[in-house]
Write a protein that holds these residues in place. Structure first.
Motif, PDB file in Angstrom:
ATOM      1  N   THR A 141     -15.841 -50.256 -25.412  1.00  0.00           N
ATOM      2  CA  THR A 141     -15.240 -50.522 -26.384  1.00  0.00           C
ATOM      3  C   THR A 141     -14.396 -50.006 -27.306  1.00  0.00           C
ATOM      4  O   THR A 141     -13.390 -49.826 -27.521  1.00  0.00           O
ATOM      5  CB  THR A 141     -15.383 -51.480 -27.983  1.00  0.00           C
ATOM      6  N   ASN A 142     -15.548 -48.554 -27.678  1.00  0.00           N
ATOM      7  CA  ASN A 142     -15.144 -47.836 -28.888  1.00  0.00           C
ATOM      8  C   ASN A 142     -14.251 -46.579 -28.173  1.00  0.00           C
ATOM      9  O   ASN A 142     -13.151 -46.035 -28.814  1.00  0.00           O
ATOM     10  CB  ASN A 142     -16.229 -46.453 -28.780  1.00  0.00           C
TER      11      ASN A 142
ATOM     12  N   GLN B  25     -12.022 -48.339 -25.938  1.00  0.00           N
ATOM     13  CA  GLN B  25      -9.972 -48.974 -26.151  1.00  0.00           C
ATOM     14  C   GLN B  25     -10.155 -48.862 -27.462  1.00  0.00           C
ATOM     15  O   GLN B  25      -8.556 -48.673 -27.706  1.00  0.00           O
ATOM     16  CB  GLN B  25     -10.840 -49.199 -25.594  1.00  0.00           C
ATOM     17  N   VAL B  26     -10.773 -48.478 -28.446  1.00  0.00           N
ATOM     18  CA  VAL B  26     -10.717 -48.300 -29.479  1.00  0.00           C
ATOM     19  C   VAL B  26      -9.271 -47.244 -30.277  1.00  0.00           C
ATOM     20  O   VAL B  26      -8.760 -46.823 -30.900  1.00  0.00           O
ATOM     21  CB  VAL B  26     -11.207 -48.405 -30.348  1.00  0.00           C
TER      22      VAL B  26
ATOM     23  N   ASP C 218      -6.819 -46.935 -28.203  1.00  0.00           N
ATOM     24  CA  ASP C 218      -5.759 -48.084 -29.172  1.00  0.00           C
ATOM     25  C   ASP C 218      -5.204 -47.168 -31.044  1.00  0.00           C
ATOM     26  O   ASP C 218      -4.007 -46.782 -30.977  1.00  0.00           O
ATOM     27  CB  ASP C 218      -6.449 -48.939 -29.712  1.00  0.00           C
ATOM     28  N   ALA C 219      -6.210 -47.005 -31.554  1.00  0.00           N
ATOM     29  CA  ALA C 219      -6.349 -45.461 -32.481  1.00  0.00           C
ATOM     30  C   ALA C 219      -4.972 -44.023 -32.285  1.00  0.00           C
ATOM     31  O   ALA C 219      -3.535 -44.383 -32.530  1.00  0.00           O
ATOM     32  CB  ALA C 219      -7.247 -45.390 -32.725  1.00  0.00           C
TER      33      ALA C 219
ATOM     34  N   GLU D 187      -2.942 -44.632 -29.595  1.00  0.00           N
ATOM     35  CA  GLU D 187      -1.623 -45.367 -29.094  1.00  0.00           C
ATOM     36  C   GLU D 187      -0.878 -45.230 -30.480  1.00  0.00           C
ATOM     37  O   GLU D 187       0.235 -45.009 -30.721  1.00  0.00           O
ATOM     38  CB  GLU D 187      -2.047 -46.251 -28.817  1.00  0.00           C
ATOM     39  N   SER D 188      -1.346 -45.928 -31.094  1.00  0.00           N
ATOM     40  CA  SER D 188      -0.796 -46.601 -32.959  1.00  0.00           C
ATOM     41  C   SER D 188      -0.518 -44.842 -33.644  1.00  0.00           C
ATOM     42  O   SER D 188       0.525 -45.043 -34.172  1.00  0.00           O
ATOM     43  CB  SER D 188      -1.326 -46.679 -33.574  1.00  0.00           C
ATOM     44  N   ASP D 189      -1.197 -43.657 -33.531  1.00  0.00           N
ATOM     45  CA  ASP D 189      -0.679 -43.006 -34.055  1.00  0.00           C
ATOM     46  C   ASP D 189       0.388 -42.293 -33.358  1.00  0.00           C
ATOM     47  O   ASP D 189       1.945 -41.515 -33.874  1.00  0.00           O
ATOM     48  CB  ASP D 189      -2.077 -41.413 -33.851  1.00  0.00           C
TER      49      ASP D 189
ATOM     50  N   ARG E 225       2.779 -44.229 -31.859  1.00  0.00           N
ATOM     51  CA  ARG E 225       3.751 -44.750 -32.125  1.00  0.00           C
ATOM     52  C   ARG E 225       4.479 -44.223 -33.781  1.00  0.00           C
ATOM     53  O   ARG E 225       5.836 -43.894 -33.872  1.00  0.00           O
ATOM     54  CB  ARG E 225       3.557 -46.160 -32.280  1.00  0.00           C
ATOM     55  N   THR E 226       3.513 -44.200 -34.704  1.00  0.00           N
ATOM     56  CA  THR E 226       4.096 -43.943 -35.671  1.00  0.00           C
ATOM     57  C   THR E 226       4.741 -42.663 -35.957  1.00  0.00           C
ATOM     58  O   THR E 226       6.163 -42.055 -36.153  1.00  0.00           O
ATOM     59  CB  THR E 226       2.857 -43.401 -36.658  1.00  0.00           C
TER      60      THR E 226
ATOM     61  N   GLU F  91       7.961 -42.681 -34.250  1.00  0.00           N
ATOM     62  CA  GLU F  91       9.089 -43.088 -35.271  1.00  0.00           C
ATOM     63  C   GLU F  91       9.177 -42.654 -35.853  1.00  0.00           C
ATOM     64  O   GLU F  91      10.594 -41.918 -36.364  1.00  0.00           O
ATOM     65  CB  GLU F  91       7.760 -44.351 -35.875  1.00  0.00           C
TER      66      GLU F  91
END
Lengths: 687, 445
Positions: A87-88, A90-91, A94-95, A97-99, A101-102, A105
């Motif tokens: 899961t590391n 995936q995390v 995810d991180a 991806e969120s980065d 996204r920011t 933006e």
């Protein structure tokens, strides 16, 4: 004892890869084990102390359980670690991806700002151009116009250049993002590869550890099984040995027993054979006897059969007779029934007759009653007549008797004067003066007597004294009688009817007591004055009789009541009196007849009267007479004897003469001894 | 051939003779030395073989005795038409052969260990996945329905093809044109209409749908991944008609707020729906509000809206619904943009909520204020077991606050705070918390 084991396990497990989490897991599992162990001990304690073997087994199983537990823990840890590892990624993605996204933006915002700025500036420029267009319209000269056009063109080119620059920038950005996208794709592909790799690694490691654990568990189970097997085999062998020994022993015992039994059997066989022989002989004789008996019985049977046949015949005949008899009887019954019917009808007719008779008898009865009444009338009439006649007769008889008395007295006088030579004194002759039947003064009834006695009070003592003479005969003082009567009046109120008491209540005291006494006397059964006195006397006697017992009491109240019956005893005394003196009812019946009207004369006095007349000559005189009579009689008999003896002497003299003649005759004949005896007999006869 | 027949006949006579008279037994030696009685098939087997051969024309199965039935089932070809076999054969081994013959990989454990169910579900999925609107006749689907309606419990539709009729024209055109045209000619781009299917499946419990094409490779076109409004309408009506549905998932289908609202409006007061999954879509605040409304008008137990575009207001709406909800057990908001605004709202909702067990807030742009709110919520809440806060910038202070909150909590089993910028100490405590057992009050945080 049980707690250290899990801890030991913990220690054994500790040299694992990750220390901290492992420690925690160990702790938890250790606790769990401890709880389980505690429960186990509890259950074991409940079950009680089992055999040692069981405990061993439990301990051994615990080894394998421990192994299983250990592997389980190990696996859980491995899995969680692996999961974390996987899961590391995936995390991380995810991180990223969120980065991204920011960033996106941010880029978006910047771009928007830029575009806005651009739009603003271009708008300004455009406005300027349009303004210049109006200016250009103002221009007159073509040169100016050309200049203006040129400047406009320059401005337009400027705008265009700006726009183109923007477009190129945007296109560059697009390209960059495309590159970025491609890179992302690549990186994602790499990530996925990594993920797969790690998963595979994980799977392989898990597989390996599972296999190892399985191996270990299997080994432990195998070991356990082997130890168990050996133990059981040992036990089995031991038990088998024991069993075989036991069986051998049993077999030996069985063999010896068999021999014993065979001997016994032989003996029994011999004994039985002997017994059999004796029995057989006995039985043979018995059989013969029985045969004889059988024949006898057969004979008897035959005889009985014949008898029975005969009897049967007889019975048959009897039955026939009985049938005949039965028919007879039946006929008789029929006849009887006829008779019965006849009798019934007769009975009915008789009943009718009887009824009529009864009717007639009733009529007769009424008639006879009438007759009876008539007869009573007649009887009364005749009674009157009879009384008259009786008086007449009485007078006649009395005259006669008087005459006879006179004669007797006369003869007595004569006897006295002539025979005895005594002076004759005539006895008192009251009856001579009287004539006619005795007129009885009627008896005073009890109530009258009571009334008298009660009234004396008022009259005073003088009167009593004058009359006291007449009463002394009864032996009771008048005063005492009065007291007794008063007492009776008080004590025996219960005999008086309540109705009467009511009626009487308004009268004077004397009258009251009189009426009460009347009622009491009638209840007790006292009728005449005499009875009253006898009662009084009885009561006095009773008092005297009971005085001894009651002397003490009497002494205390010596005054008036001293010579008096105590009122407590009165009832008892009266009871006794009534028991003793109660009159028979027959007398009352006779008196009742007088009630009818036939006045019966009381002839009790008559006898005395006549007796007194008869006893004119007193007893002494009679005795004198009888003595005289006997003397005269004796004298007379002597005289008569003398006369008779005179005659006899004459007869004897005559006989003597005759006998002398006869003797003379016999002496002449044969017998001489007998005639001597004869004269003695002859002489004895006249005696 | 004739020789073998004759020999067979003599062979078959021989044992009868031997049985009839043992003394007169005469050995007849067969011409073929290798021949033996064992080689002769029994009449019953011949009959059974005949039955198998002509099963298509005359299916005889239930009349047979169990032994022969098993024999026949073992040997029936898997190519038989479903119209015969579907309702006649219930034997698992036959269906296992069918499945294995058709698909290389087949995990029966996910189908309740029923091969038949697996076969029909996958068969139906196949038909739907390769259904081309307007080109394929709807009869192909409707024909299968009566056969499989009793066995299908789950449908996992991994792709839906768009109509191909106009695609050539689009290929010629410019890309921008294409994009504009798809908007104008939306109705013509409709996918398979679920209305004709869902109300005919009485046992359907789970439906997974992806409005998109699988493995398009270099033939990628935007219009292959278009979820039109009419599609959405049809799907919503179909869902409304299917009363047995328990799980509904729609992934990667560009579900935006409007479509989400439409779907939710038809799912309101659904009698059996328990799980709803809107992963990887384009839902933002309005859609989240709609879902929040749905939360309290259904029996939802699991809600997944990961990888959407929900922001603060949407999260607030969801939190408001959550504070009143008594059915929801799991909520997944991974990869949204709810921020501190939404995080605080959710934390406040957790104070009131008494049912939620799992909460995933990974990658949500949350920072320290949310951590403070959550730690306060954790003190009050006693049902939450799993909390995922990974990929949020909680910071060192946020981590400490959270640690303190967890120390007062007795129910939390796992708390994921990877990549949240918390200090090493907090990370350590996180690992402790992860394995903390809820029935073990003595465990230290």
């Amino acid at each position: 004892m049980l707690q250290p084991e899990p801890f030991a396990g913990e220690e054994a497990d500790e040299p694992g890869p990750s220390v901290e989490s492992k420690n925690q897991a160990e702790r938890i599992t250790a606790r769990r084990l401890r709880i389980a162990a505690r429960n186990e001990t509890k259950t074991r304690q409940e079950l009680g102390e089992d055999s040692q073997g069981k405990e061993d087994i439990q301990e051994e199983t615990r080894k394998s359980q421990k192994e299983v537990e250990k592997s389980k823990r190990h696996m859980v840890k491995l899995q969680s670690d692996g999961l974390e590892l996987v899961t590391n990624i995936q995390v991380a993605v995810d991180a990223r991806e969120s980065d991204r996204r920011t960033e996106l933006e941010e880029a978006c915002r910047l771009r928007r700002d830029k575009l806005e700025n651009e739009a603003k500036s271009s708008q300004e420029k455009f406005e300027e151009i349009t303004r210049k267009w109006t200016d250009a319209k103002m221009k007159q000269t073509p040169l100016d116009l050309r200049d203006a056009m040129n400047s406009q063109q320059q401005l337009c080119e400027q705008i265009l250049g700006d726009k183109n620059k923007l477009i190129s920038e945007l296109q560059q950005e697009l390209k960059a993002s495309d590159d970025h996208y491609v890179k992302d794709l690549k990186r994602q592909a790499k990530d996925i590869d990594l993920l797969i790799e790690r998963m595979e690694e994980q799977i392989s490691s898990l597989k390996k550890s599972y296999r190892e654990d399985l191996q270990q568990i299997e080994n432990s189970f195998d070991e356990e099984r082997r130890t168990l097997l050996t133990k059981h085999r040992k036990k089995w062998g031991h038990q088998m040995k024991e069993q075989s020994e036991k069986e051998l022993r049993n077999m030996m015992q069985g063999l010896s027993l068999l021999e014993e039994h065979e001997d016994l059997l032989q003996k029994l066989r011999v004994w039985k054979a002997e017994e059999y022989n004796t029995d057989k002989i006995r039985m043979d004789t018995e059989v013969q006897n029985l045969r004889k008996k059988l024949q006898e019985v057969k004979f008897n049977c035959h005889l009985n059969e014949e008898k029975l046949d005969y009897k049967y015949e007889v019975l048959k005949k009897r039955e026939e007779e009985n049938a005949i008899l039965k028919s007879h009887l039946k006929r008789k019954i029929i006849r009887m029934q006829d008779v019965l019917n006849n009798l019934k009808s007769k009975c009915a007719s008789q009943e009718k007759q009887l009824k009529t008779e009864e009717q007639s008898l009733r009529n007769d009865y009424t008639r006879i009653k009438q007759q009876y009444i008539d007869m009573q009338k007649k009887a009364r009439h005749f009674a009157a007549l009879d009384a008259e006649r009786f008086e007449k007769l009485w007078l006649i008889n009395e005259d006669e008797v008087k005459a006879l008395a006179h004669r007797v007295l006369e003869t007595d006088r004569i006897i006295h004067e002539q025979q005895l030579g005594l002076a004759w004194v005539s006895p008192p002759l009251p009856f001579m003066e009287r004539s006619g039947p005795i007129e009885h003064k009627t008896l005073r009834t009890a109530s009258q007597a009571a009334a008298d006695t009660l009234q004396e009070e008022t009259r005073g003592d003088l009167v009593e004294e004058s009359e006291g003479l007449g009463d002394t005969a009864s032996g009771v003082n008048r005063r005492t009688v009065k007291r007794i009567l008063e007492l009776l009046c008080d004590e025996l109120g219960f005999l008086v009817e309540s109705k009467l008491l009511k009626l009487v209540s308004h009268l004077e005291k004397n009258d009251q007591s009189l009426i009460k006494l009347d009622a009491i006397f009638s209840a007790i059964g006292i009728e005449s004055e005499k009875d009253v006195y006898t009662m009084a006397e009885f009561l006095m006697n009773y008092r005297q009789h009971g005085r001894e017992q009651r002397e003490l009491m009497e002494e205390e109240e010596t005054t008036n009541n001293s010579d008096f019956i105590h009122h407590n005893d009165l009832l008892v005394a009266l009871k006794e009196f009534t028991a003793q003196y109660c009159r028979p009812h027959g007398v009352q019946a006779s008196q009742k007849s007088s009630v009818l009207g036939l006045i019966m004369r009381d002839d009790s006095e008559d006898a005395a009267h006549w007796e007194s007349i008869a006893n004119v000559i007193p007893e002494s005189k009679l005795r004198l007479w009888s003595a005289l009579d006997t003397a005269i009689n004796k004298y007379h008999t002597v005289l008569t004897e003398r006369a008779e003896l005179l005659v006899e002497t004459q007869n004897v003299q005559q006989q003597n003469t005759e006998l002398r003649q006869l003797l003379h005759l016999y002496t002449t004949s044969k017998a001489s001894a007998e005639p001597e005896m004869q004269p003695t007999r002859m002489r004895q006869f006249p005696m | 051939m004739s020789r073998s027949q004759s020999s067979r006949r003599t062979g078959s006579m021989r044992p009868v003779n031997a049985a009839a008279d043992g003394r007169k037994m005469r050995s007849i030696i067969a011409e073929d030395s290798e021949w033996s009685l064992e080689l002769v098939p029994l009449l019953t087997t011949l009959c059974l073989q005949h039955i198998i051969k002509h099963f298509r024309e005359k299916p005889i199965l239930d009349e047979l005795t169990p032994k022969y039935k098993a024999y026949v089932l073992q040997r029936l070809p898997t190519s038989l038409p479903l119209t015969i076999t579907a309702n006649l054969i219930s034997d698992e081994s036959y269906w296992k052969r069918c499945c294995e013959g058709r698909w290389a990989v087949s995990d029966v454990s996910t189908y309740d260990n029923s091969w038949k169910r697996m076969f029909f579900e996958r068969h139906l999925e196949n038909i739907i996945e390769f259904f081309i609107p307007d080109a394929t006749d709807t009869k192909t689907v409707l024909d299968v329905v009566p056969l499989c309606r009793n066995y299908v419990k789950r449908l996992k539709v991994s792709q839906l093809l768009p109509p191909i009729r106009e695609s050539p024209r689009f290929d010629e055109d410019d890309r921008s044109d294409c994009a504009s045209d798809t908007g104008s000619e939306g109705p013509s781009m409709d996918h398979f209409d679920f209305r004709i299917l869902l109300d005919k499946l009485p046992n359907l419990e789970e439906l997974n749908v992806v409005y998109g094409v699988k493995g398009c490779g270099m033939n990628f076109e935007w219009n292959l991944f278009e979820f039109t409004f009419r599609d959405c309408e049809f799907l919503a009506k179909a869902l409304h008609s299917c009363k047995t549905l328990q799980v509904f998932r729609i992934h990667r289908s560009k579900v935006d707020d409007e479509k989400c609202c439409l779907l939710v409006s038809q799912l309101l007061d659904h009698p059996s729906l328990q799980e709803l999954d809107f992963s990887h879509n384009h839902i933002s605040d309005r859609g989240a509000r709609a879902i929040g409304k749905l939360l309290n008008r259904s029996q939802l137990k699991r809600l997944v809206v990961c990888n959407n575009q929900i922001r603060g207001p949407g999260a607030q709406a969801l939190a408001h619904a959550l504070s009143k909800n008594i059915t929801l057990l799991s909520l997944n908001l991974r990869l949204n943009r709810i921020g501190d605004e939404g995080g605080q709202a959710l934390a406040q909702a957790l104070v009131k909520n008494k049912t939620l067990v799992n909460l995933h807030l990974g990658g949500n742009n949350m920072t320290e204020p949310t951590a403070v709110a959550l730690s306060q919520a954790l003190v009050e809440n006693c049902t939450l077991k799993n909390l995922n806060l990974s990929n949020n910038k909680l910071g060192v202070d946020g981590g400490k606050v959270l640690e303190e909150g967890m120390s007062h909590n007795s129910s939390l089993v796992e708390c994921d705070i990877r990549l949240t910028d918390v200090s090493q100490d907090s990370e350590y405590s996180r690992q402790h918390a992860k394995i903390k057992h809820k029935h073990d009050p003595s465990a230290k945080v």
